[in-house]
Design an enzyme around this catalytic site. Structure first.
Site, mmCIF file in Angstrom:
data_model
loop_
_atom_site.group_PDB
_atom_site.id
_atom_site.type_symbol
_atom_site.label_atom_id
_atom_site.label_comp_id
_atom_site.label_asym_id
_atom_site.label_seq_id
_atom_site.Cartn_x
_atom_site.Cartn_y
_atom_site.Cartn_z
ATOM 1 N N GLU A 1 -1.628 -8.146 5.637
ATOM 2 C CA GLU A 1 -1.064 -8.429 7.028
ATOM 3 C C GLU A 1 -2.124 -7.845 8.014
ATOM 4 O O GLU A 1 -2.255 -8.130 9.248
ATOM 5 C CB GLU A 1 0.286 -7.222 7.393
ATOM 6 C CG GLU A 1 -0.623 -6.245 7.168
ATOM 7 C CD GLU A 1 -0.628 -5.268 5.946
ATOM 8 O OE1 GLU A 1 -0.229 -5.939 4.868
ATOM 9 O OE2 GLU A 1 -0.774 -4.143 6.441
ATOM 10 N N HIS B 1 -3.376 -4.871 1.437
ATOM 11 C CA HIS B 1 -3.043 -5.580 2.838
ATOM 12 C C HIS B 1 -3.353 -7.263 3.564
ATOM 13 O O HIS B 1 -3.951 -7.239 4.078
ATOM 14 C CB HIS B 1 -4.043 -4.272 4.317
ATOM 15 C CG HIS B 1 -3.446 -3.289 3.505
ATOM 16 N ND1 HIS B 1 -2.500 -1.989 3.960
ATOM 17 C CD2 HIS B 1 -4.097 -1.955 3.505
ATOM 18 C CE1 HIS B 1 -2.075 -0.917 4.090
ATOM 19 N NE2 HIS B 1 -4.039 -0.900 3.383
ATOM 20 N N CYS C 1 0.623 -1.426 0.009
ATOM 21 C CA CYS C 1 0.279 -0.180 0.351
ATOM 22 C C CYS C 1 0.367 1.576 0.164
ATOM 23 O O CYS C 1 1.535 1.677 -1.195
ATOM 24 C CB CYS C 1 -1.311 0.269 1.499
ATOM 25 S SG CYS C 1 -2.557 0.889 1.048
HETATM 26 N N1 GLN Z 1 -3.249 6.545 0.032
HETATM 27 C C1 GLN Z 1 -2.878 6.263 1.198
HETATM 28 C C2 GLN Z 1 -0.642 6.753 1.234
HETATM 29 O O1 GLN Z 1 -0.981 7.454 -0.354
HETATM 30 C C3 GLN Z 1 -1.716 5.040 1.370
HETATM 31 C C4 GLN Z 1 -3.025 4.396 1.572
HETATM 32 C C5 GLN Z 1 -2.617 2.650 2.793
HETATM 33 O O2 GLN Z 1 -1.398 2.507 2.627
HETATM 34 N N2 GLN Z 1 -3.212 1.779 2.851
HETATM 35 O O3 GLN Z 1 0.249 7.113 1.734
#
Ligand code: GLN
Length: 192
Positions: free
Chosen positions: A177, A175, A79
């Site tokens: 995790e 995610h 992410c």
């Molecule tokens: N949108 C977030 C960012 O720009 C990332 C979101 C997440 O890690 N769940 O960092």
């Protein structure tokens, strides 16, 4: 036993730590440059990429980590972590930087804002179906041919990669995790 760091500046550090321990890794919380020594791999967690990038700079970790990655450190970014590894960030802050080690462009919040978070099933090559939790997830919009795509997801606008790898650098939009399924962490750790 593989020694795996979890970048512990911001984000879901505990969840990654438990998952990595579950698959048999020795885990080091990385808050400082010294903790980067003697690692076989590093996980960059989800969280907020602008905050993590800022803390990487102020902690002095950025240039040392850059060199370690260059020298062959394996990294899994999930992410926000994926955003930090991308070649290009779309909808980033104007001063937002990245390590530029995955040949792709990624759009921050490309699957929508917090309220559009969703859970789905993702088919991962060689693994099978895994749960995919998407929270303000980055969308991979363009990618080069030498990127290995291990999973795609179609959110109604065509297939986009959601789990990718180029050699020892891995990126994941969702995610793993935050679920009970440890197979993506196992894949990363087994490859170290
Ligand atoms: N949108 C977030 C960012 O720009 C990332 C979101 C997440 O890690 N769940 O960092």
């Amino acid at each position: 036993m593989a020694r795996v760091g979890v970048l512990a500046l911001q984000g879901d550090v505990c969840e990654h730590t438990s998952m990595l321990e579950r698959v048999g890794a020795e885990v080091v919380a990385v808050r400082d440059v010294e903790q980067l020594d003697t690692l076989d791999g590093l996980v960059m967690p989800g969280g907020e990429s602008t905050t993590i990038a800022y803390l990487l700079t102020t902690s002095g970790i950025r240039p040392i980590l850059e060199k370690k990655i260059d020298d062959g450190l394996s990294v899994l970014g999930t992410c926000a972590g994926l955003i930090l590894l991308a070649h290009e960030i779309l909808d980033g802050r104007s001063d937002q930087w990245s390590f530029d080690v995955l040949p792709l462009s990624v759009r921050r919040n490309g699957y929508g804002r917090q309220i559009s978070s969703f859970e789905t099933v993702v088919e991962v090559k060689g693994v099978g179906e895994v749960p995919g939790v998407f929270i303000r997830a980055p969308k991979i919009e363009t990618w080069s041919d030498d990127l290995e795509v291990l999973a795609f997801h179609d959110h109604g606008d065509g297939e986009h990669p959601v789990l990718v790898r180029r050699e020892r650098i891995w990126g994941c939009s969702f995610h793993p995790e935050l679920t009970n399924d440890d197979r993506i962490h196992r894949l990363f750790v087994d490859a170290l």
